[in-house]
Design an enzyme around this catalytic site. Structure first.
Site, PDB file in Angstrom:
ATOM      1  N   ASP A 141       1.661  -8.811   1.329  1.00 51.75           N
ATOM      2  CA  ASP A 141       1.051  -7.550   0.904  1.00 51.75           C
ATOM      3  C   ASP A 141       1.366  -6.434   1.891  1.00 51.75           C
ATOM      4  O   ASP A 141       0.591  -5.493   2.042  1.00 51.75           O
ATOM      5  CB  ASP A 141      -0.470  -7.731   0.778  1.00 51.75           C
ATOM      6  CG  ASP A 141      -1.124  -6.568   0.058  1.00 51.75           C
ATOM      7  OD1 ASP A 141      -2.349  -6.362   0.237  1.00 51.75           O
ATOM      8  OD2 ASP A 141      -0.416  -5.841  -0.678  1.00 51.75           O
ATOM      9  N   LYS A 144       6.920  -3.427   1.097  1.00 52.34           N
ATOM     10  CA  LYS A 144       7.509  -4.182  -0.022  1.00 52.34           C
ATOM     11  C   LYS A 144       8.959  -4.565   0.250  1.00 52.34           C
ATOM     12  O   LYS A 144       9.422  -5.580  -0.245  1.00 52.34           O
ATOM     13  CB  LYS A 144       7.376  -3.363  -1.325  1.00 52.34           C
ATOM     14  CG  LYS A 144       5.943  -2.858  -1.567  1.00 52.34           C
ATOM     15  CD  LYS A 144       4.862  -3.927  -1.356  1.00 52.34           C
ATOM     16  CE  LYS A 144       3.491  -3.325  -1.097  1.00 52.34           C
ATOM     17  NZ  LYS A 144       2.507  -4.330  -0.558  1.00 52.34           N
ATOM     18  N   ASP A 169       1.721  -9.518  -3.708  1.00 50.38           N
ATOM     19  CA  ASP A 169       1.051  -8.391  -4.363  1.00 50.38           C
ATOM     20  C   ASP A 169       2.080  -7.307  -4.694  1.00 50.38           C
ATOM     21  O   ASP A 169       3.152  -7.235  -4.087  1.00 50.38           O
ATOM     22  CB  ASP A 169      -0.039  -7.817  -3.447  1.00 50.38           C
ATOM     23  CG  ASP A 169      -0.922  -6.796  -4.170  1.00 50.38           C
ATOM     24  OD1 ASP A 169      -1.486  -5.930  -3.501  1.00 50.38           O
ATOM     25  OD2 ASP A 169      -1.032  -6.871  -5.417  1.00 50.38           O
ATOM     26  N   ASN A 170       1.758  -6.457  -5.672  1.00 45.75           N
ATOM     27  CA  ASN A 170       2.519  -5.218  -5.945  1.00 45.75           C
ATOM     28  C   ASN A 170       3.942  -5.425  -6.416  1.00 45.75           C
ATOM     29  O   ASN A 170       4.820  -4.591  -6.140  1.00 45.75           O
ATOM     30  CB  ASN A 170       2.560  -4.334  -4.687  1.00 45.75           C
ATOM     31  CG  ASN A 170       1.212  -4.119  -4.086  1.00 45.75           C
ATOM     32  OD1 ASN A 170       0.942  -4.497  -2.943  1.00 45.75           O
ATOM     33  ND2 ASN A 170       0.315  -3.497  -4.836  1.00 45.75           N
ATOM     34  N   GLU A 199      -4.770  -1.856  -8.199  1.00 39.57           N
ATOM     35  CA  GLU A 199      -6.181  -1.799  -7.793  1.00 39.57           C
ATOM     36  C   GLU A 199      -6.864  -0.495  -8.228  1.00 39.57           C
ATOM     37  O   GLU A 199      -6.341   0.589  -8.030  1.00 39.57           O
ATOM     38  CB  GLU A 199      -6.326  -1.989  -6.279  1.00 39.57           C
ATOM     39  CG  GLU A 199      -5.427  -1.158  -5.404  1.00 39.57           C
ATOM     40  CD  GLU A 199      -4.124  -1.871  -5.050  1.00 39.57           C
ATOM     41  OE1 GLU A 199      -3.679  -2.732  -5.830  1.00 39.57           O
ATOM     42  OE2 GLU A 199      -3.541  -1.561  -4.010  1.00 39.57           O
TER      43      GLU A 199
HETATM   44  O1  77M Z   1       0.719  -3.220   6.504  1.00 39.11           O
HETATM   45  C1  77M Z   1       1.865  -2.930   6.683  1.00 39.11           C
HETATM   46  C2  77M Z   1       2.469  -1.663   6.033  1.00 39.11           C
HETATM   47  S1  77M Z   1       1.396  -0.674   5.061  1.00 39.11           S
HETATM   48  C3  77M Z   1       0.688  -1.625   3.812  1.00 39.11           C
HETATM   49  C4  77M Z   1       1.681  -2.086   2.751  1.00 39.11           C
HETATM   50  N1  77M Z   1       1.088  -1.971   1.391  1.00 39.11           N
HETATM   51  C5  77M Z   1       1.405  -0.948   0.606  1.00 39.11           C
HETATM   52  O2  77M Z   1       2.213  -0.090   0.967  1.00 39.11           O
HETATM   53  C6  77M Z   1       0.727  -0.827  -0.734  1.00 39.11           C
HETATM   54  C7  77M Z   1       0.854   0.367  -1.450  1.00 39.11           C
HETATM   55  C8  77M Z   1       0.211   0.537  -2.695  1.00 39.11           C
HETATM   56  C9  77M Z   1       0.349   1.807  -3.452  1.00 39.11           C
HETATM   57  C10 77M Z   1       0.369   3.036  -2.785  1.00 39.11           C
HETATM   58  C11 77M Z   1       0.490   4.218  -3.484  1.00 39.11           C
HETATM   59  C12 77M Z   1       0.585   4.189  -4.876  1.00 39.11           C
HETATM   60  F1  77M Z   1       0.678   5.350  -5.581  1.00 39.11           F
HETATM   61  C13 77M Z   1       0.567   2.990  -5.552  1.00 39.11           C
HETATM   62  C14 77M Z   1       0.459   1.799  -4.838  1.00 39.11           C
HETATM   63  C15 77M Z   1      -0.576  -0.501  -3.231  1.00 39.11           C
HETATM   64  C16 77M Z   1      -0.699  -1.691  -2.518  1.00 39.11           C
HETATM   65  O3  77M Z   1      -1.468  -2.723  -3.007  1.00 39.11           O
HETATM   66  C17 77M Z   1      -0.055  -1.870  -1.289  1.00 39.11           C
HETATM   67  O4  77M Z   1      -0.210  -3.069  -0.647  1.00 39.11           O
HETATM   68  C18 77M Z   1       2.769  -3.834   7.519  1.00 39.11           C
HETATM   69  C19 77M Z   1       2.329  -5.105   7.924  1.00 39.11           C
HETATM   70  C20 77M Z   1       3.191  -5.922   8.658  1.00 39.11           C
HETATM   71  C21 77M Z   1       4.476  -5.469   8.975  1.00 39.11           C
HETATM   72  O5  77M Z   1       5.364  -6.270   9.692  1.00 39.11           O
HETATM   73  C22 77M Z   1       4.894  -4.201   8.575  1.00 39.11           C
HETATM   74  O6  77M Z   1       6.179  -3.824   8.925  1.00 39.11           O
HETATM   75  C23 77M Z   1       4.039  -3.402   7.849  1.00 39.11           C
HETATM   76 MG    MG Z   2      -1.056  -4.516  -2.032  1.00 40.85          MG
END
Ligand code: 77M
Ligand code: MG
Length: 214
Positions: A141, A144, A169-170, A199
């Protein structure tokens, strides 16, 4: 400067949930994100699918990539059997700081190890640092475009075993098209798509469950 969205989410948990009650923490976040301020938690609808896959797998060791505020961390940890462990990786220190407090508020800190840093650097250290032989369950999650490289890394590090379940997810929104191609075309995975919604919205999204065949 003002508060951040994760900090406001934490406040909503502290105000509306009962300490030590994971279910009330989950409800407080879902209420806040549905009625006050959207946030990228897996949410209540996809959360039910996560719950059912988790209950089926009943993992002793689980990995989550992308903690954010700890909503799915709490959803997963609350269903783990005694003695089972969840390791969750978060890249963003501000997210991790809020997640630690939400996980602790739910009373699940003994089942969860939150590790801060890039998943690509941390996955190869799982065995030596946490004594992990292999994972029974992985929830993807995070970024992506990290789903494919990190899945390959988990394979190469011998962290998947015959029957390990990956749940992503996603896969529709924001989308992980390369990941879907990878797991659906590989003879090493048996994949299944669970159609749902992004969500707190009516936009289509879904979870992809992939069983590693060894
Ligand atoms: O946590 C992170 C990065 S940010 C969270 C990612 N998740 C999303 O971007 C995400 C985005 C959306 C979404 C946003 C805007 C919309 F208009 C529509 C949907 C929905 C979701 O359910 C999501 O999960 C990280 C961890 C470990 C690493 O090694 C690293 O490199 C990075
Ligand atoms: Mg997600």
């Amino acid at each position: 400067t003002g508060s951040s969205r994760p900090q406001r989410m934490l406040k909503a948990v502290q105000k509306n949930a009962t300490k030590g009650d994971p279910k009330s923490v989950i409800s407080a976040i879902d209420y806040y994100c549905r009625h006050k301020e959207w946030a990228m938690n897996v949410g209540d609808e996809k959360g039910l699918i996560l719950d059912s896959v988790l209950t089926e797998v009943n993992p002793s060791t689980a990995l989550e990539l992308g903690t954010y505020c700890g909503y799915s961390t709490v959803r997963i940890a609350r269903l783990l059997s005694p003695g089972s462990k969840l390791i969750t990786i978060e890249f963003n220190p501000a997210f991790a700081a809020v997640a630690r407090q939400i996980i602790a508020y739910a009373g699940l800190q003994d089942k969860v190890t939150l590790v801060e840093g890039p998943s690509g650097d941390l996955i190869p250290k799982m065995k030596e640092r946490f004594g992990i032989k292999s994972f029974d369950f992985v929830f993807l999650d995070h970024w992506k475009d990290r789903y494919v490289p990190d899945t390959k890394l988990l394979e190469d590090c011998g962290l998947l075993r015959k029957g390990t379940v990956l749940l992503a997810d996603n896969v529709i929104c924001p989308g992980a098209p390369e990941y879907l191609k990878y797991v659906r075309n590989s003879p090493r995975y048996e994949s299944q798509y669970y159609k749902s919604n992004l969500e707190y919205t009516k936009v289509e999204d879904g979870l992809e469950k992939s069983v590693f065949l060894g």
